[in-house]
Design a protein around this motif. Sequence first.
Motif, PDB file in Angstrom:
ATOM      1  N   SER A  45     -14.672 -33.283 -23.053  1.00  0.00           N
ATOM      2  CA  SER A  45     -15.083 -32.164 -22.615  1.00  0.00           C
ATOM      3  C   SER A  45     -14.403 -31.105 -23.438  1.00  0.00           C
ATOM      4  N   VAL A  46     -14.757 -30.970 -24.904  1.00  0.00           N
ATOM      5  CA  VAL A  46     -14.361 -30.003 -25.738  1.00  0.00           C
ATOM      6  C   VAL A  46     -14.669 -28.595 -25.057  1.00  0.00           C
ATOM      7  N   GLN A  47     -13.522 -27.900 -25.282  1.00  0.00           N
ATOM      8  CA  GLN A  47     -13.531 -26.555 -24.724  1.00  0.00           C
ATOM      9  C   GLN A  47     -13.621 -25.103 -25.794  1.00  0.00           C
ATOM     10  N   SER A  48     -13.919 -25.532 -26.933  1.00  0.00           N
ATOM     11  CA  SER A  48     -14.016 -24.495 -27.829  1.00  0.00           C
ATOM     12  C   SER A  48     -14.992 -24.834 -28.964  1.00  0.00           C
ATOM     13  N   THR A  49     -15.503 -23.646 -29.295  1.00  0.00           N
ATOM     14  CA  THR A  49     -16.353 -23.807 -30.554  1.00  0.00           C
ATOM     15  C   THR A  49     -15.898 -24.557 -31.784  1.00  0.00           C
ATOM     16  N   GLU A  87       2.759 -13.718 -22.684  1.00  0.00           N
ATOM     17  CA  GLU A  87       2.072 -14.260 -23.767  1.00  0.00           C
ATOM     18  C   GLU A  87       2.483 -15.644 -24.077  1.00  0.00           C
ATOM     19  N   ASP A  88       3.748 -16.159 -24.217  1.00  0.00           N
ATOM     20  CA  ASP A  88       4.116 -17.496 -24.631  1.00  0.00           C
ATOM     21  C   ASP A  88       3.686 -18.212 -23.419  1.00  0.00           C
ATOM     22  N   LEU A  89       4.003 -17.802 -22.145  1.00  0.00           N
ATOM     23  CA  LEU A  89       3.551 -18.658 -21.204  1.00  0.00           C
ATOM     24  C   LEU A  89       1.869 -18.946 -21.104  1.00  0.00           C
ATOM     25  N   GLY A  90       1.120 -17.730 -21.257  1.00  0.00           N
ATOM     26  CA  GLY A  90      -0.027 -17.873 -21.426  1.00  0.00           C
ATOM     27  C   GLY A  90      -0.636 -18.922 -22.507  1.00  0.00           C
ATOM     28  N   LYS A  91       0.177 -19.134 -23.707  1.00  0.00           N
ATOM     29  CA  LYS A  91      -0.328 -20.052 -24.576  1.00  0.00           C
ATOM     30  C   LYS A  91      -0.095 -21.694 -24.109  1.00  0.00           C
ATOM     31  N   PHE A  92       1.363 -21.447 -23.557  1.00  0.00           N
ATOM     32  CA  PHE A  92       1.570 -23.003 -22.851  1.00  0.00           C
ATOM     33  C   PHE A  92       0.617 -23.510 -21.837  1.00  0.00           C
ATOM     34  N   LYS A  93       0.018 -22.311 -20.922  1.00  0.00           N
ATOM     35  CA  LYS A  93      -0.988 -22.791 -19.977  1.00  0.00           C
ATOM     36  C   LYS A  93      -2.280 -23.022 -20.388  1.00  0.00           C
ATOM     37  N   ASP A  94      -2.586 -22.505 -21.585  1.00  0.00           N
ATOM     38  CA  ASP A  94      -3.940 -22.789 -22.550  1.00  0.00           C
ATOM     39  C   ASP A  94      -3.770 -24.189 -23.091  1.00  0.00           C
ATOM     40  N   ARG A  95      -2.713 -24.460 -23.601  1.00  0.00           N
ATOM     41  CA  ARG A  95      -2.549 -25.895 -24.285  1.00  0.00           C
ATOM     42  C   ARG A  95      -2.277 -26.871 -23.188  1.00  0.00           C
ATOM     43  N   ILE A  96      -1.731 -26.630 -21.856  1.00  0.00           N
ATOM     44  CA  ILE A  96      -1.773 -27.716 -20.860  1.00  0.00           C
ATOM     45  C   ILE A  96      -2.986 -27.950 -20.444  1.00  0.00           C
ATOM     46  N   GLU A  97      -3.947 -26.867 -20.090  1.00  0.00           N
ATOM     47  CA  GLU A  97      -5.221 -27.050 -19.588  1.00  0.00           C
ATOM     48  C   GLU A  97      -6.255 -27.853 -20.246  1.00  0.00           C
ATOM     49  N   LYS A  98      -5.897 -27.598 -21.734  1.00  0.00           N
ATOM     50  CA  LYS A  98      -6.703 -28.316 -22.574  1.00  0.00           C
ATOM     51  C   LYS A  98      -6.190 -29.622 -23.134  1.00  0.00           C
ATOM     52  N   GLY A  99      -5.175 -30.311 -22.436  1.00  0.00           N
ATOM     53  CA  GLY A  99      -4.813 -31.560 -22.297  1.00  0.00           C
ATOM     54  C   GLY A  99      -3.912 -31.904 -23.599  1.00  0.00           C
ATOM     55  N   TYR A 100      -3.157 -30.857 -24.158  1.00  0.00           N
ATOM     56  CA  TYR A 100      -2.521 -31.215 -25.353  1.00  0.00           C
ATOM     57  C   TYR A 100      -1.269 -32.124 -25.217  1.00  0.00           C
ATOM     58  N   ARG A 101      -0.925 -33.081 -26.116  1.00  0.00           N
ATOM     59  CA  ARG A 101       0.217 -34.011 -26.115  1.00  0.00           C
ATOM     60  C   ARG A 101       1.109 -33.657 -27.045  1.00  0.00           C
ATOM     61  N   MET A 102       2.499 -33.903 -26.772  1.00  0.00           N
ATOM     62  CA  MET A 102       3.274 -33.724 -28.050  1.00  0.00           C
ATOM     63  C   MET A 102       3.817 -34.988 -28.439  1.00  0.00           C
ATOM     64  N   PHE A 104      12.012 -37.383 -35.287  1.00  0.00           N
ATOM     65  CA  PHE A 104      11.227 -36.224 -35.785  1.00  0.00           C
ATOM     66  C   PHE A 104      10.107 -36.015 -34.789  1.00  0.00           C
ATOM     67  N   VAL A 105       9.423 -34.615 -34.717  1.00  0.00           N
ATOM     68  CA  VAL A 105       8.388 -34.251 -33.992  1.00  0.00           C
ATOM     69  C   VAL A 105       7.142 -34.054 -34.951  1.00  0.00           C
ATOM     70  N   ASN A 106       6.190 -34.457 -34.284  1.00  0.00           N
ATOM     71  CA  ASN A 106       4.794 -34.426 -34.965  1.00  0.00           C
ATOM     72  C   ASN A 106       3.870 -33.324 -34.260  1.00  0.00           C
ATOM     73  N   SER A 107       2.822 -33.199 -34.755  1.00  0.00           N
ATOM     74  CA  SER A 107       1.694 -32.217 -34.284  1.00  0.00           C
ATOM     75  C   SER A 107       1.474 -32.604 -32.937  1.00  0.00           C
ATOM     76  N   MET A 108       1.277 -31.631 -31.874  1.00  0.00           N
ATOM     77  CA  MET A 108       0.253 -31.702 -30.644  1.00  0.00           C
ATOM     78  C   MET A 108      -0.980 -31.978 -30.856  1.00  0.00           C
ATOM     79  N   THR A 109      -1.555 -33.084 -30.130  1.00  0.00           N
ATOM     80  CA  THR A 109      -3.231 -33.193 -30.220  1.00  0.00           C
ATOM     81  C   THR A 109      -3.686 -33.411 -28.926  1.00  0.00           C
ATOM     82  N   SER A 110      -4.941 -33.228 -28.656  1.00  0.00           N
ATOM     83  CA  SER A 110      -5.679 -33.224 -27.464  1.00  0.00           C
ATOM     84  C   SER A 110      -7.009 -33.791 -27.763  1.00  0.00           C
ATOM     85  N   THR A 111      -7.666 -34.239 -26.505  1.00  0.00           N
ATOM     86  CA  THR A 111      -8.926 -34.911 -26.795  1.00  0.00           C
ATOM     87  C   THR A 111      -9.909 -33.715 -26.333  1.00  0.00           C
ATOM     88  N   ASP A 112      -9.497 -32.836 -25.694  1.00  0.00           N
ATOM     89  CA  ASP A 112     -10.053 -31.705 -25.023  1.00  0.00           C
ATOM     90  C   ASP A 112     -10.123 -30.677 -26.013  1.00  0.00           C
TER      91      ASP A 112
END
Length: 666
Positions: A619-623, A134-149, A60-68
């Motif tokens: 290094s949280v990058q969002s309000t 737009e899809d690639l932009g979302k990938f880039k945003d998630r990658i730069e914020k350190g998201y893990r699957m 099964f897959v679970n939510s993606m998470t990130s420290t940033d």
Amino acid sequence: RSKLQFLYFIEGQKKNFSDTKMKNTVMVLAAACCLQMGSGFYIPGQTQVTYKEGELMAPFVNSMTSTDGIIPYSWYDVKVCAPRDTEELAVHENMGMLLRGDKVLPSLYMFKMKQEASCVKVPCKDGENVLTKEDLGKFKDRIEKGYRMNMILDNLPVITTKGMWTVNCRRVRNENRLITDIRGFALGECAERHLNETERTHIFNHLDFTIIYNSKEVKVKGSEEKVMEYFVVGFKVTPKSYTRNCKGEPTTVELEPGQTTKEIEWTYSVSFHEDKSIEWATRWDEYLNSSIADSNPTTHWIRIIQSLVILLCLTCVVGIILTRALRLDLTRYNNRDADEINSMHQEYGWKMVEADVFRNPPHPQFFASLIGTGSQLMGMGMAVTILSTLGFLNPSYRGGFLTVAIFLFVVMAFINGYVTGHMQLMFRARKWKTIILSAFIYPGVVFTVWGISSIFFAQSGSSKAAPLSTVLVLMALWFGVSVPLVLLGAAMAYKQEPISYPRKPSDDLLARQIPPQHFIFTTLPMLLVPGLIPYAAAHFEIALIIRSIWQGQVYYVFGFLTLVILEVIVTIAETVIVYTYYKLVAEDYRWWWPSFLVPSGMGTYFFIYSIIYFNTILSVQSTLGTWIFFAFTFNTALVLVLVSGTIGFFSAFIFVKIIYSSIKAD
């Protein structure tokens, strides 16, 4: 036909997953009801699942998470290949999973026990692997914020061997990276993580899975024949990036000149490794041992010994007060002759305020509500700690800790009402509106903060956004169970006799004038200085808990935590007793609120440390991520204030009652 087989298989896996949570819940509730005490043990949290060679296995897959980023999102928030009817096949979440943002869904990855496979293409639907700008932009945003699957196989989270939580992908120095075995795998790799600035951000579109298993021989029912059965004891992954057919350059998130879309090929490989040294009951050890909190038990013992030294020093101070100062005071007060009695103007010390020491404090109703709420939280914390130390709450029971904590908090509402009612009897004022205040004061603050956060989560599309059904269940628990239990506890308290004082309070008389006080007894030093002592005793463990929560680790060293909690309780009691004694010696009878506020500085120091941690480690990058962090920090600090203040009050009350019971009344 193949789709029908897949649906039947997924439903079977869901049933096993749900049965696991039900059995865990039954075990926890049975333990709470029976209160069977014993030595600490580990409960794996699931009935052992075995496979035959070639049998189908579906993660099964679970939510993606990130420290940033902090905000969790569903696995399918980015455009990846997904099975049809994903939501209908989702695993039913418990309350804790919903509040944590866990969203367990089926995947298109399929394994067969002991059958290795290489470069298997994920069966995407038509056009599902074609990504727009737009899809690639979302990938880039998630990658730069350190998201893990995150993935789950047989209730085991996938881990990346020697993985890396990047504090901020723009930092390239090694000291800013945490190298360890960690849950999940990176969605991609930032260009800024490399020293070569021409490198571009790329997506990990290939996964190398390694399934570690053990085996056992079992008899076939009805015969003497034995067959081999296998069970999973480890689930690891190494993410990679290829252009096509598991070869070529990494797949980047940028479009080439002239392109409007990019086709990405999602593939995976799987290998199996047998490990006889790992048993079913110990398969979680690798997850626990790789955590920050459990990586070095020796450090825990050193810190606990340091805390014990602080505690020993405090105990010596309290011992000196009780054996010398108090003994001299009691001798002086209890052995006066007639001439001394007639010369009261020569008297000094805490005996002088005996007529006012049990005078009601300012705002007695609010004070009673705080003590009642603190007692409720203290009871919940003790029960959760005991269950966790015994092993009934463990990481394999996903969401179980939070679910049981909510249940216990609701049940402990009876203690809230009972303590508040008794406090009102002490203050000679029965007011049902104060009981109602006790039922709403803490849950109201938490529910308000959580409600505002849920609105933000829903707007951002986070998996942590609570559905309406969860909101209704929480409100039903609050208004339908917690509030009536508070009222019931107060009604029972009102039928009891009030706690007697050694001296009759003189609320109807003019209060004694208080002499000028030393600076240490003023408001600011009272709030800051004494609270540092219990916080120092718990700082190391608090730091580990914070790092475990926000850096994706498992905290499961409740044996050490129990020792630290006991140290903190004794430290708070001794600190408050010393402070109260010298305050009374200075002929200041206003000890009620100081007994609560002196140790509550522990919550203030926790909040200060959290701010330092937020600015130096994360290094949280969002309000929204910043709001989540400080909302959680505020709620935790509030709990520390209420619990430590309640412990301080009970310690001071017992001390004051004992010393004034030991002297003769004039």
